[in-house]
Design a protein around this motif. Structure first.
Motif, PDB file in Angstrom:
ATOM      1  N   LYS A   6     -22.336 -15.542 -12.327  1.00  0.00           N
ATOM      2  CA  LYS A   6     -22.782 -16.819 -12.874  1.00  0.00           C
ATOM      3  C   LYS A   6     -23.533 -16.527 -14.163  1.00  0.00           C
ATOM      4  O   LYS A   6     -24.405 -15.658 -14.200  1.00  0.00           O
ATOM      5  N   GLU A   7     -23.170 -17.264 -15.214  1.00  0.00           N
ATOM      6  CA  GLU A   7     -23.839 -17.138 -16.500  1.00  0.00           C
ATOM      7  C   GLU A   7     -24.384 -18.505 -16.883  1.00  0.00           C
ATOM      8  O   GLU A   7     -23.681 -19.509 -16.735  1.00  0.00           O
ATOM      9  N   GLU A   8     -25.630 -18.544 -17.358  1.00  0.00           N
ATOM     10  CA  GLU A   8     -26.227 -19.807 -17.778  1.00  0.00           C
ATOM     11  C   GLU A   8     -26.907 -19.634 -19.127  1.00  0.00           C
ATOM     12  O   GLU A   8     -27.487 -18.587 -19.399  1.00  0.00           O
ATOM     13  N   ASP A   9     -26.828 -20.683 -19.931  1.00  0.00           N
ATOM     14  CA  ASP A   9     -27.473 -20.680 -21.232  1.00  0.00           C
ATOM     15  C   ASP A   9     -28.039 -22.076 -21.470  1.00  0.00           C
ATOM     16  O   ASP A   9     -27.370 -22.935 -22.032  1.00  0.00           O
ATOM     17  N   GLY A  10     -29.233 -22.303 -20.968  1.00  0.00           N
ATOM     18  CA  GLY A  10     -29.835 -23.631 -21.128  1.00  0.00           C
ATOM     19  C   GLY A  10     -29.148 -24.654 -20.257  1.00  0.00           C
ATOM     20  O   GLY A  10     -29.101 -24.523 -19.038  1.00  0.00           O
ATOM     21  N   ARG A  11     -28.562 -25.668 -20.874  1.00  0.00           N
ATOM     22  CA  ARG A  11     -27.949 -26.779 -20.141  1.00  0.00           C
ATOM     23  C   ARG A  11     -26.562 -26.456 -19.590  1.00  0.00           C
ATOM     24  O   ARG A  11     -26.079 -27.098 -18.665  1.00  0.00           O
ATOM     25  N   HIS A  12     -25.893 -25.459 -20.154  1.00  0.00           N
ATOM     26  CA  HIS A  12     -24.513 -25.154 -19.783  1.00  0.00           C
ATOM     27  C   HIS A  12     -24.412 -23.791 -19.112  1.00  0.00           C
ATOM     28  O   HIS A  12     -25.287 -22.942 -19.255  1.00  0.00           O
ATOM     29  N   GLY A  13     -23.318 -23.600 -18.408  1.00  0.00           N
ATOM     30  CA  GLY A  13     -23.076 -22.316 -17.769  1.00  0.00           C
ATOM     31  C   GLY A  13     -21.643 -22.205 -17.316  1.00  0.00           C
ATOM     32  O   GLY A  13     -20.825 -23.092 -17.556  1.00  0.00           O
ATOM     33  N   ARG A  14     -21.367 -21.093 -16.656  1.00  0.00           N
ATOM     34  CA  ARG A  14     -20.024 -20.883 -16.117  1.00  0.00           C
ATOM     35  C   ARG A  14     -20.065 -19.845 -15.012  1.00  0.00           C
ATOM     36  O   ARG A  14     -20.942 -18.977 -14.973  1.00  0.00           O
ATOM     37  N   TYR A  15     -19.124 -19.980 -14.111  1.00  0.00           N
ATOM     38  CA  TYR A  15     -18.840 -18.970 -13.108  1.00  0.00           C
ATOM     39  C   TYR A  15     -17.647 -18.199 -13.669  1.00  0.00           C
ATOM     40  O   TYR A  15     -16.651 -18.801 -14.071  1.00  0.00           O
ATOM     41  N   VAL A  16     -17.753 -16.874 -13.700  1.00  0.00           N
ATOM     42  CA  VAL A  16     -16.748 -16.049 -14.361  1.00  0.00           C
ATOM     43  C   VAL A  16     -16.139 -15.074 -13.356  1.00  0.00           C
ATOM     44  O   VAL A  16     -16.867 -14.386 -12.635  1.00  0.00           O
ATOM     45  N   ALA A  17     -14.814 -15.028 -13.331  1.00  0.00           N
ATOM     46  CA  ALA A  17     -14.094 -14.096 -12.464  1.00  0.00           C
ATOM     47  C   ALA A  17     -13.422 -13.028 -13.313  1.00  0.00           C
ATOM     48  O   ALA A  17     -12.792 -13.341 -14.326  1.00  0.00           O
ATOM     49  N   ARG A  18     -13.592 -11.805 -12.876  1.00  0.00           N
ATOM     50  CA  ARG A  18     -12.934 -10.677 -13.528  1.00  0.00           C
ATOM     51  C   ARG A  18     -12.217  -9.865 -12.455  1.00  0.00           C
ATOM     52  O   ARG A  18     -12.750  -9.686 -11.362  1.00  0.00           O
ATOM     53  N   ILE A  19     -11.039  -9.374 -12.783  1.00  0.00           N
ATOM     54  CA  ILE A  19     -10.267  -8.535 -11.869  1.00  0.00           C
ATOM     55  C   ILE A  19     -10.153  -7.154 -12.508  1.00  0.00           C
ATOM     56  O   ILE A  19      -9.753  -7.035 -13.675  1.00  0.00           O
ATOM     57  N   GLU A  20     -10.522  -6.156 -11.727  1.00  0.00           N
ATOM     58  CA  GLU A  20     -10.454  -4.779 -12.214  1.00  0.00           C
ATOM     59  C   GLU A  20      -9.052  -4.470 -12.719  1.00  0.00           C
ATOM     60  O   GLU A  20      -8.051  -4.761 -12.050  1.00  0.00           O
ATOM     61  N   GLU A  25     -10.556 -13.203 -18.249  1.00  0.00           N
ATOM     62  CA  GLU A  25     -11.561 -13.850 -17.404  1.00  0.00           C
ATOM     63  C   GLU A  25     -11.078 -15.228 -16.987  1.00  0.00           C
ATOM     64  O   GLU A  25     -10.529 -15.971 -17.787  1.00  0.00           O
ATOM     65  N   GLY A  26     -11.322 -15.559 -15.723  1.00  0.00           N
ATOM     66  CA  GLY A  26     -11.153 -16.925 -15.250  1.00  0.00           C
ATOM     67  C   GLY A  26     -12.535 -17.550 -15.201  1.00  0.00           C
ATOM     68  O   GLY A  26     -13.549 -16.841 -15.090  1.00  0.00           O
TER      69      GLY A  26
END
Length: 104
Positions: A6-20, A25-26
């Motif tokens: 999970k990444e957040e920057d103030g009001r916005h953010g995202r859940y990020v998926a990475r596959i080895e 990124e999804g």
């Protein structure tokens, strides 16, 4: 192996998926809408991650985060809205009824 963060920057953010082994990124992007409310705005999974369950894994991670952190979700994203419509048992995590368009 899929890793979700999970990444957040103030009001916005995202859940990020990475596959080895895959250079992509999804994500599910979100916006803080008020105290203990976010909107799930967009789900994106690149073609080279398609068919690997990434979108579902992202959604599951977001739902677990909502349960643990005590926030509710406005399902703006069509994918999230469609999954919620199939799972009314998630109603305690959402701010609209299943199938209801939050932008109407």
């Amino acid at each position: 192996m899929t890793t979700i963060t999970k990444e957040e920057d103030g009001r916005h953010g995202r859940y990020v998926a990475r596959i080895e082994g895959i250079d992509a990124e999804g994500e599910i992007t979100f916006t803080h809408r008020g105290e203990r409310v976010i909107s799930a705005d967009h789900t994106g999974v690149p073609d080279n991650m398609s068919g690997k369950g990434v979108a579902k894994a992202l959604l599951d991670f977001m739902l677990d985060d909502a349960r643990q952190s005590g926030f509710r979700i406005v399902p703006v994203c069509p994918f999230v809205r469609a999954q919620y419509a199939r799972h009314p048992e998630w109603s305690d995590l959402f701010t609209t009824a299943p199938g209801e368009d939050p932008q109407a």
